[in-house]
Design a protein around this motif. Structure first.
Motif, short mmCIF file in Angstrom:
data_model
loop_
_atom_site.label_atom_id
_atom_site.label_comp_id
_atom_site.label_asym_id
_atom_site.label_seq_id
_atom_site.Cartn_x
_atom_site.Cartn_y
_atom_site.Cartn_z
N ASN A 22 0.81 -1.22 0.00
CA ASN A 22 0.00 0.00 0.00
C ASN A 22 0.84 1.27 0.00
OD1 ASN A 22 0.85 0.47 2.59
ND2 ASN A 22 -0.98 -0.38 3.53
N THR A 23 0.14 2.38 -0.23
CA THR A 23 0.81 3.66 -0.38
C THR A 23 1.66 4.03 0.82
OG1 THR A 23 -1.15 4.34 -1.62
CG2 THR A 23 0.43 6.04 -1.05
N LYS A 24 1.09 3.85 2.00
CA LYS A 24 1.76 4.28 3.21
C LYS A 24 3.13 3.60 3.37
CE LYS A 24 0.72 4.94 8.14
NZ LYS A 24 -0.16 4.50 9.25
N GLU A 25 3.14 2.32 3.09
CA GLU A 25 4.38 1.58 3.22
C GLU A 25 5.49 2.17 2.37
OE1 GLU A 25 4.01 -2.61 2.42
OE2 GLU A 25 6.08 -2.74 1.67
N ALA A 35 5.58 5.23 1.05
CA ALA A 35 5.86 6.60 1.47
C ALA A 35 6.84 6.63 2.63
CB ALA A 35 4.57 7.31 1.84
N GLU A 36 6.63 5.73 3.59
CA GLU A 36 7.50 5.73 4.76
C GLU A 36 8.89 5.20 4.44
OE1 GLU A 36 5.31 3.58 7.69
OE2 GLU A 36 4.10 5.32 8.28
N LEU A 77 3.03 11.43 1.55
CA LEU A 77 2.01 10.41 1.32
C LEU A 77 1.01 10.77 0.23
CD1 LEU A 77 0.77 7.72 2.25
CD2 LEU A 77 -0.59 9.01 3.89
N GLU A 78 0.43 11.97 0.33
CA GLU A 78 -0.63 12.34 -0.61
C GLU A 78 -0.11 12.47 -2.04
OE1 GLU A 78 0.26 14.05 1.99
OE2 GLU A 78 -1.30 13.73 3.48
N ALA A 115 0.33 9.14 -3.44
CA ALA A 115 -0.98 8.58 -3.76
C ALA A 115 -1.40 9.01 -5.16
CB ALA A 115 -2.01 9.05 -2.73
#
Lengths: 156, 156
Positions: free
Chosen positions: A33-36, A38-39, A45-46, A49
Motif C-alpha cells: 500500500n501507499t503508506k508503506e 511513502a515511509e 504520502l498524498e 498517492a
DNA sequence: ATGATCTCCGATCAATATGGTCGCACTAAA
DNA sequence: TTTAGTGCGACCATATTGATCGGAGATCAT
C-alpha cells in the motif's frame, strides 16, 4: 535541463519497490500500500498517492480497495518500459513543443524554422532509448544500452 | 516532460542560421547580428540577445562590437555538439537531481534509493546521443543515429 | 570628436509548471 | 457498521521559465 520531475522519480521508486516485493523471496505476491512506500522512501504520502493513481489509470499497476488493499503490478516487470512510466506521469514525452502542435496554436517561428526535423530525430532516438529499457532492467541492476552513431561521417 | 526550453530552441535556430550564412554560397563569412535573426524567426529581440550572450560566453560563437558588428561561429560547425549547445543555455544536463548533489543538500530518499544507478545510466546514454550530434548534422539535414539495445536479454 | 549602432550585463516582472496539501466520496474486509 | 484503504478533484506555495527594461561600454563612419 532535460530533467524528469520528482513525481516521476517517485513513480520509479514505487514501481521498483512493488516489483521487488511482488517477485521477491520474502513475501511473494504480497499487495503493497501507499503508506508503506511513502515511509520507506520518505515520500509525501498524498503526493505519492496521486502518482500511484496515475500509474493505475494508465494500466501499469492495479489497485485493490478496502483494508488490506494496495497495489500490484498489472503486468510483468519486463513489459513495463521506462518510457511508459514517464509518459504516465508527465504526459507524452516531447523534447520540443512543435512535435504535437494541436490546432489553434501557431508556432511563430514555423515559417522559417530550421530545427524542427533534427529535433524530431533526437526526440525519436531518446524515445527508443527509454522504450528499450524496462522495469525489469532496473531491478536486475545494470541496464545494458549502447549508442552507435554514424553522425560524424554521414553528412553531405 | 523531458522538454528543452525555448531559449534552447532559439539558440539552435540562431546557430543554424549563423552557420548557414557563414558557410553559405550567398555571402560567405558575413557577420550576422541579433536583430537579423530575431526578425527572421520572430524571436523576441532582447531574449535572443541573452541567449547569444550565453553562447558567446561559452565559446560557441564570438561577438564583434560596434556598428557592423555581430556574431560568427567560434569554431567549425562540426565541432559544435548539440549537448554543448544545450548545456550552454540550460546548465549541466541532468535527467535527475541526484546526479550532482552538492554538499548541503540531502536527498531524503537516498538511504533506500533504488533508482539512482539506472537513472545515471540513462542520463549517460542521452548525453552520448546529444554529444554525437553536431551543428553540422543539423545543417546537412538528416542526422544518422541509431540505437542498439541489449536490455531485453541481458539481465541477471 | 561625436553620434549612431552595436554588444554586454543586470535587475525585474509575468506566466507557467511543479511540488505538495486538504477534504471527501467510495469500496471492501472484519 | 465501522475501519482502513483507494479514488478524485480542488487548492495553494514555490520554482522555473519566458519576456522586458534600462543603461554601460565598444566601435565605426562622418
Amino acid at each position: 535541463m532535460l530533467k524528469i520531475s520528482k513525481k516521476t522519480d517517485y513513480a520509479l521508486m514505487a514501481l521498483q519497490h512493488i516489483a521487488s516485493v511482488q517477485f521477491g523471496d520474502v513475501t511473494p505476491g504480497r499487495v503493497v500500500n501507499t503508506k508503506e512506500i511513502a515511509e520507506e522512501y520518505n515520500i509525501p504520502l498524498e503526493l505519492l498517492a496521486k502518482v500511484l493513481q496515475s500509474l493505475s489509470k494508465n494500466g501499469l499497476i492495479e489497485s485493490h480497495n478496502g483494508p488490506k488493499g494496495g497495489y500490484l503490478l498489472a503486468r510483468s516487470a519486463r513489459q513495463i518500459t521506462i518510457a511508459h512510466i514517464i509518459e504516465s506521469i508527465e504526459g507524452p514525452l516531447a523534447i520540443t513543443d512543435c512535435s504535437h502542435e494541436k490546432e489553434g496554436e501557431f508556432c511563430m517561428q514555423r515559417e522559417h524554422c530550421n530545427i524542427r526535423t533534427p529535433l524530431l530525430k533526437i526526440q525519436d532516438s531518446i524515445y527508443q532509448l527509454l522504450n528499450n529499457m524496462t522495469l525489469a532492467d532496473m531491478l536486475g541492476g545494470t541496464p545494458l544500452i549502447t549508442i552507435q552513431s554514424a553522425s560524424t561521417q554521414g553528412v553531405e
